[in-house]
Motif scaffolding. Structure first.
Motif, PDB file in Angstrom:
ATOM      1  N   PHE A  67     -13.648  -5.576   2.697  1.00 33.38           N
ATOM      2  CA  PHE A  67     -12.978  -4.844   3.671  1.00 33.38           C
ATOM      3  C   PHE A  67     -12.579  -3.485   3.082  1.00 33.38           C
ATOM      4  N   GLY A  68     -12.479  -2.459   4.152  1.00 31.77           N
ATOM      5  CA  GLY A  68     -11.895  -1.045   3.776  1.00 31.77           C
ATOM      6  C   GLY A  68     -13.137  -0.457   3.195  1.00 31.77           C
ATOM      7  N   ALA A  74     -11.121   7.834   3.805  1.00 37.70           N
ATOM      8  CA  ALA A  74     -11.134   6.474   4.366  1.00 37.70           C
ATOM      9  C   ALA A  74     -10.274   5.602   3.313  1.00 37.70           C
ATOM     10  N   ALA A  75     -10.783   5.925   2.039  1.00 44.96           N
ATOM     11  CA  ALA A  75      -9.988   5.063   1.050  1.00 44.96           C
ATOM     12  C   ALA A  75      -8.630   5.314   1.035  1.00 44.96           C
ATOM     13  N   LEU A  76      -8.042   6.550   1.015  1.00 48.31           N
ATOM     14  CA  LEU A  76      -6.835   6.831   1.058  1.00 48.31           C
ATOM     15  C   LEU A  76      -5.911   6.367   2.257  1.00 48.31           C
ATOM     16  N   GLU A  77      -6.633   6.384   3.357  1.00 48.03           N
ATOM     17  CA  GLU A  77      -6.041   5.794   4.638  1.00 48.03           C
ATOM     18  C   GLU A  77      -5.899   4.325   4.666  1.00 48.03           C
ATOM     19  N   HIS A  78      -6.813   3.725   3.798  1.00 52.23           N
ATOM     20  CA  HIS A  78      -6.738   2.129   3.772  1.00 52.23           C
ATOM     21  C   HIS A  78      -5.459   1.770   2.761  1.00 52.23           C
ATOM     22  N   PHE A  79      -5.131   2.624   1.834  1.00 52.29           N
ATOM     23  CA  PHE A  79      -3.912   2.336   1.079  1.00 52.29           C
ATOM     24  C   PHE A  79      -2.696   3.065   1.535  1.00 52.29           C
TER      25      PHE A  79
END
Length: 96
Positions: A67-68, A74-79
């Protein structure tokens, strides 16, 4: 690598798996390539290349392939969690 007669056949075979990390399409027909990758159930897809992952593009899977996304914004938004705070600096009429 498996041969096939029709696009629908290869798409059904590819999408029948419970995983969907990545896939690649190799063809001289770019319209066909875009049509096929649009229907493939995978998080990362390449056309006429494979496994290139520059840090500025998101990489990740779908289905049981995680997931993610790694890399990119996009990785920054996930965390991260977006929070909105509005501050009025005018006079407050309601007593608290």
């Amino acid at each position: 690598v498996l041969d096939f007669e029709h696009e629908d056949e290869v798409l059904a075979r590819a999408n029948a798996t419970e995983f969907g990390l990545a896939g690649g399409v190799f063809t001289a027909d770019l319209a066909r390539a875009h049509r096929v990758v649009d229907r493939l159930e995978a998080g990362t897809l390449w056309i006429n290349t494979y496994n290139l992952c520059p840090v500025e593009i998101p990489f990740g899977g779908s289905k049981q392939s995680g997931f993610g996304r790694e890399n990119s914004a996009a990785a920054l938004e996930h965390f991260s969690e977006l929070k909105t705070v509005y501050v009025s600096t005018g006079k407050v009429d309601a007593p608290y």
